[in-house]
Design a protein around this motif. Structure first.
Motif, PDB file in Angstrom:
ATOM      1  N   THR A 223      42.431  82.756 -65.847  1.00 18.29           N
ATOM      2  CA  THR A 223      41.951  84.136 -65.736  1.00 18.29           C
ATOM      3  C   THR A 223      43.045  85.046 -65.195  1.00 18.29           C
ATOM      4  O   THR A 223      44.038  84.582 -64.618  1.00 18.29           O
ATOM      5  N   VAL A 224      42.838  86.319 -65.397  1.00 22.83           N
ATOM      6  CA  VAL A 224      43.810  87.325 -64.943  1.00 22.83           C
ATOM      7  C   VAL A 224      44.046  87.204 -63.444  1.00 22.83           C
ATOM      8  O   VAL A 224      45.178  87.338 -62.962  1.00 22.83           O
ATOM      9  N   VAL A 300      41.499  96.189 -66.822  1.00 27.65           N
ATOM     10  CA  VAL A 300      40.869  94.910 -67.186  1.00 27.65           C
ATOM     11  C   VAL A 300      40.207  94.309 -65.952  1.00 27.65           C
ATOM     12  O   VAL A 300      40.668  94.519 -64.822  1.00 27.65           O
ATOM     13  N   PRO A 301      39.137  93.544 -66.126  1.00 24.35           N
ATOM     14  CA  PRO A 301      38.481  92.885 -64.988  1.00 24.35           C
ATOM     15  C   PRO A 301      39.250  91.645 -64.544  1.00 24.35           C
ATOM     16  O   PRO A 301      40.051  91.080 -65.298  1.00 24.35           O
ATOM     17  N   GLU A 302      38.974  91.182 -63.344  1.00 25.17           N
ATOM     18  CA  GLU A 302      39.684  90.023 -62.791  1.00 25.17           C
ATOM     19  C   GLU A 302      39.388  88.729 -63.521  1.00 25.17           C
ATOM     20  O   GLU A 302      40.230  87.841 -63.581  1.00 25.17           O
ATOM     21  N   ASN A 303      38.174  88.610 -64.081  1.00 26.05           N
ATOM     22  CA  ASN A 303      37.783  87.344 -64.703  1.00 26.05           C
ATOM     23  C   ASN A 303      38.118  87.270 -66.185  1.00 26.05           C
ATOM     24  O   ASN A 303      37.722  86.338 -66.867  1.00 26.05           O
ATOM     25  N   LYS A 304      38.845  88.225 -66.699  1.00 30.41           N
ATOM     26  CA  LYS A 304      39.246  88.189 -68.120  1.00 30.41           C
ATOM     27  C   LYS A 304      40.262  87.076 -68.331  1.00 30.41           C
ATOM     28  O   LYS A 304      41.179  86.888 -67.522  1.00 30.41           O
ATOM     29  N   ARG A 305      40.117  86.325 -69.414  1.00 30.50           N
ATOM     30  CA  ARG A 305      41.050  85.239 -69.702  1.00 30.50           C
ATOM     31  C   ARG A 305      42.337  85.808 -70.301  1.00 30.50           C
ATOM     32  O   ARG A 305      42.308  86.759 -71.082  1.00 30.50           O
ATOM     33  N   GLN A 308      42.805  86.208 -74.175  1.00 32.24           N
ATOM     34  CA  GLN A 308      42.181  87.412 -74.722  1.00 32.24           C
ATOM     35  C   GLN A 308      42.993  88.655 -74.362  1.00 32.24           C
ATOM     36  O   GLN A 308      43.145  89.569 -75.179  1.00 32.24           O
ATOM     37  N   LEU A 309      43.513  88.674 -73.139  1.00 22.57           N
ATOM     38  CA  LEU A 309      44.312  89.825 -72.707  1.00 22.57           C
ATOM     39  C   LEU A 309      45.578  89.957 -73.553  1.00 22.57           C
ATOM     40  O   LEU A 309      45.988  91.070 -73.899  1.00 22.57           O
ATOM     41  N   ASP A 312      44.760  91.667 -76.633  1.00 26.46           N
ATOM     42  CA  ASP A 312      44.551  93.087 -76.367  1.00 26.46           C
ATOM     43  C   ASP A 312      45.884  93.820 -76.228  1.00 26.46           C
ATOM     44  O   ASP A 312      46.041  94.948 -76.721  1.00 26.46           O
ATOM     45  N   VAL A 323      44.367  95.714 -62.994  1.00 27.71           N
ATOM     46  CA  VAL A 323      43.224  94.822 -62.771  1.00 27.71           C
ATOM     47  C   VAL A 323      42.296  95.465 -61.741  1.00 27.71           C
ATOM     48  O   VAL A 323      42.743  95.874 -60.661  1.00 27.71           O
TER      49      VAL A 323
END
Length: 449
Positions: A223-224, A300-305, A308-309, A312, A323
């Motif tokens: 995660t991010v 972006v949210p903290e739990n974004k993988r 996927q980022l 993007d 974040v």
């Protein structure tokens, strides 16, 4: 088996001679079929063992045989189908002919028929596997090009003859593949890592290559939050700064992009690209550099993988994202470089400093900065990051881990033991733990208090 001499004893000599001649011919045919099986099996390994350089030479060769090799390998699926059809036809012919010979010799209803067929099965299986598979494949693997030259032209002609059958098999295999792709496979990351451990045991695979492969396998699970720069480490510019203050800060930091905030880091106004400042370096201190800010900020949210980022980033054509936490505040910053480094390791350019964030005193004692990420801490000490999962909570840094262990802000000199680690707080300020001494008890029992 005594029925055979009795049978021959009742036959005229000329008939006996013709019978033995027939058996001899059948034996020769069996040997030829076994030879064909060996050539076909060996050709399978030979064609698919050719190196790219050898195939390139074959394509431009003046030899028709070598051009035939290149033509066959250009359609590997059809080649494999042809080889498998031929191999099965030949092996079935061997089994059929040998069975016919044994039945013809001893008789279908002979008491020894069952024993004879059992022995025949073992002998034919051994002959096909050893002489028709093992020996030719070992030989062709060592002399792939020579073996391919030997069998290329016959297999090319046979592939044309067997084209309808091969085409039917290929269509059926594509149908099966499409159904399997729709159904999909459920393979866990743990299973992939186990497979990776098995397949990278070769001495030819370096440690760096193994680490890159492991990073690729685990890429989609990260995660991010795990790799972002924490809030306290973000280098950002204030909209209230005058132009000379901004230039001095840009020169000191050495970054090509800077987030710009108003009042606090939680109010990000946009991103400033340093290249946009270059045409205005001669401007006075009153220059309104704020007009150069690019207002399109990617949050972006903290739990974004991070897989996927990365997609993007490619779609938006940006290299940086802010974040945010669940309350909309700034939690950190992540760049495309951070994601790439997670796979291939650190990337250092001319502006990157090589500050040592830890110091090794002896084999068991280290000094770390409190802001050191747990993932880096575990990598340096060569321990599994999962060792802290039960106590780390949401913490990603060593200082955050100690706050979880103490459940308060510790004082200088306080110690905390967890499993084989003894953490000693060396310096703190009002908001965070700055430096920590880590002592590792190699032979101590796994305990914590």
């Amino acid at each position: 088996m005594e029925a055979i001499p009795d049978l021959f004893g009742q036959m005229p000599p000329i008939v006996i001679s013709s019978v033995w001649l027939m058996y001899s011919v059948e034996g020769i045919i069996l040997c030829l079929l076994l030879l064909c099986s060996a050539l076909i099996s060996g050709s399978e390994v030979a064609f698919f063992s050719l190196k790219p350089q050898q195939l390139a030479e074959c394509r431009h060769s003046s030899s028709q045989t070598e051009r035939d090799i290149a033509l066959l390998v250009s359609d590997p699926r059809k080649l494999l189908a042809t080889v498998l059809i031929l191999n099965n036809l030949v092996n079935i012919s061997i089994v059929t002919l040998s069975t016919y010979m044994v039945i013809d010799i001893i008789g279908k209803n002979s008491p020894q028929a069952t024993l004879a067929m059992s022995v025949l099965t073992l002998v034919v299986t051994f002959m096909i596997v050893f002489f028709g598979e093992v020996i030719p494949k070992v030989y062709s693997n060592q002399r792939a090009l020579s073996f391919a030259r030997l069998t290329a032209t016959p297999i090319l002609w046979l592939s044309k003859i067997l084209h309808p059958v091969a085409f039917l098999l290929l269509q059926m295999s594509r149908l099966v593949e499409s159904r399997m792709q729709k159904k999909g496979y459920n393979v866990s990351i743990e299973e992939l890592n186990q497979a990776l451990e098995i397949t990278t045991t070769s001495e030819k695979t370096s440690d760096d290559q193994k680490e890159i492969l492991k990073s690729i396998v685990n890429f989609s699970t990260i995660t991010v939050r795990k790799i972002m720069q924490m809030r306290m480490d973000i280098c950002a510019a204030d909209t209230e700064w005058r132009f000379h203050e901004l230039l001095a800060y840009v020169n000191e930091m050495g970054y090509s992009r800077l987030p710009v905030y108003r009042e606090t880091i939680d109010k990000i106004e946009g991103i400033l690209y340093v290249k946009d400042i270059l045409p205005h370096l001669e401007q006075s201190d009153d220059f309104e550099w704020q007009q150069l800010i690019r207002r399109e900020v990617f949050f972006v949210p903290e739990n974004k993988r991070i897989d996927q980022l990365m997609k993007d980033f490619q779609a938006r054509r940006v290299h940086m994202a802010i974040v945010v936490d669940e309350y909309g505040g700034t939690a950190g910053l992540i760049t495309l470089e951070d994601i790439i480094e997670e796979i291939i390791g650190d990337i250092n350019d001319e502006f990157d400093t090589r500050d040592v964030t830890y110091k090794r005193v002896d084999e068991n004692t280290y000094f770390f900065e409190g802001k050191t990420l747990l993932i880096d801490f575990c990598r340096i000490l060569d321990v599994d990051i999962d060792i802290f999962d039960e106590v780390r909570g949401d913490s990603e840094s060593l200082g955050g881990l100690l706050l979880e262990l103490f459940a308060r802000m510790p004082r200088v000199g306080e110690k905390k033991r967890f499993k084989n680690f003894i953490f000693t707080v060396m310096s703190v300020d009002k908001k965070r733990i700055k430096n920590v001494r880590v002592f590792i008890r190699k032979d101590a029992p796994v305990i914590h208090d």
